[in-house]
Design a protein around this motif. Structure first.
Motif, short mmCIF file in Angstrom:
data_model
loop_
_atom_site.label_atom_id
_atom_site.label_comp_id
_atom_site.label_asym_id
_atom_site.label_seq_id
_atom_site.Cartn_x
_atom_site.Cartn_y
_atom_site.Cartn_z
N UNK A 1 17.83 48.25 118.14
CA UNK A 1 16.44 47.78 118.90
C UNK A 1 16.71 46.62 119.94
N UNK A 2 17.69 45.79 119.54
CA UNK A 2 17.91 44.87 120.39
C UNK A 2 18.66 45.31 121.58
N UNK A 3 19.49 46.05 121.33
CA UNK A 3 20.24 46.76 122.47
C UNK A 3 19.18 47.41 123.59
N UNK A 4 18.31 48.20 122.95
CA UNK A 4 17.29 48.93 123.80
C UNK A 4 16.16 47.72 124.34
N UNK A 5 16.17 46.69 124.02
CA UNK A 5 15.02 45.62 124.38
C UNK A 5 13.81 46.31 123.46
N UNK A 6 13.61 46.66 122.70
CA UNK A 6 12.58 47.30 121.79
C UNK A 6 12.29 46.44 120.64
N UNK A 7 10.93 46.22 120.36
CA UNK A 7 10.70 45.79 118.99
C UNK A 7 10.23 46.82 118.02
N UNK A 8 10.25 46.67 116.84
CA UNK A 8 10.04 47.68 115.61
C UNK A 8 8.55 48.48 115.92
N UNK A 9 7.69 47.37 116.61
CA UNK A 9 6.20 48.08 116.84
C UNK A 9 6.48 48.90 117.99
N UNK A 10 7.45 49.23 118.74
CA UNK A 10 7.26 50.30 119.85
C UNK A 10 7.85 51.39 119.38
N UNK B 1 7.93 53.33 108.04
CA UNK B 1 7.04 53.90 108.54
C UNK B 1 5.50 53.56 108.00
N UNK B 2 5.43 53.29 106.76
CA UNK B 2 4.39 52.73 106.30
C UNK B 2 3.78 51.28 106.99
N UNK B 3 4.63 50.35 107.12
CA UNK B 3 4.52 49.30 107.79
C UNK B 3 4.21 49.28 109.12
#
Length: 229
Positions: free
Chosen positions: A46-55, A82-84
């Motif tokens: 996620x860090x490599x792609x510049x994304x947060x988990x919420x994305x 997935x639930x979170x």
């Protein structure tokens, strides 16, 4: 769409991130270390792609068969994430992901995972026109010596079952073995490949409906069975 794929059913621990048309992956052969590796792998991607988990818009996971603890870990993590995030889940057969490790040609594919206790998890596949695979017969747990292989003109064999039972499997496969690799494992990039199609086709499910597939209920031999082995 953006989604994570997790595969922890065998000695290989791998996570893949699908970010638009790009797929990036972390994978390591790490028996008994999956629990400590899988979430850091996901965060690194996620860090490599510049994304947060919420994305993330979904989670995909290898549902087994494989090692009981590994299958449980992967499915539990997928459900929890997935639930979170309130996103759906796609489950993919670990044997299907393993079959996608085979060369792409007209030979049938036998994916075999060493199930311990003298048994293998096994399924036979054929290549589809789109590069995926379809089952020729059912996924099952069996002994290598009792395996009945469907008819085909040639075979690719992939998975740790070959490394353990090569001599027996050669006797059970009547057609030529075009290639065989006992050092192949299901990988998250192939979980992602299959899951991307299923997300598009609306086959994702609620997290609580994402269930593991063990193919057998027994995890160890009894003392009597060990004496007979």
């Amino acid at each position: 769409m953006n989604f994570l794929a997790i595969e922890t059913s065998t000695e290989a621990c791998s996570v893949a991130l699908v970010h638009g048309d790009e797929v990036i992956e972390r994978s390591e052969i790490a028996p008994r270390r999956h629990a400590e590796l899988v979430l850091p792998m996901a965060d690194a991607l996620l860090a490599e792609a510049g994304l947060s988990r919420n994305a993330l818009q979904g989670i995909a996971v290898g549902r087994g068969p494989g090692a009981f603890t590994g299958v449980r870990l992967g499915v539990s993590l997928a459900q929890g994430m997935a639930m979170a995030l309130d996103v759906p889940v796609v489950t993919v057969s670990s044997l299907e992901a393993l079959a996608l490790e085979a060369p792409e040609d007209d030979a049938a594919i036998l994916s075999v995972i060493d199930a311990r206790m003298g048994e293998i998890y096994v399924a036979a596949w054929r290549r589809d026109d789109d590069g995926g695979v379809s089952l020729i017969d059912r996924e099952r747990v069996d002994t290598a010596a009792a395996l009945i292989v469907p008819e085909a003109t040639a075979w690719h064999v992939v998975g740790t079952g070959w490394a353990t039972y090569e001599a027996v499997l050669r006797e059970r496969i009547p057609a030529p073995v075009r290639s065989a690799d006992g050092a192949r494992f299901p990988q998250a990039r192939h979980i992602a490949e299959v899951a991307a199609k299923r997300f598009r086709q609306g086959e994702a499910v609620a997290p609580e409906l994402a269930l593991p597939v063990y193919l057998r209920d027994k995890v160890a031999l009894t003392l009597v069975e060990q004496g007979k082995a």
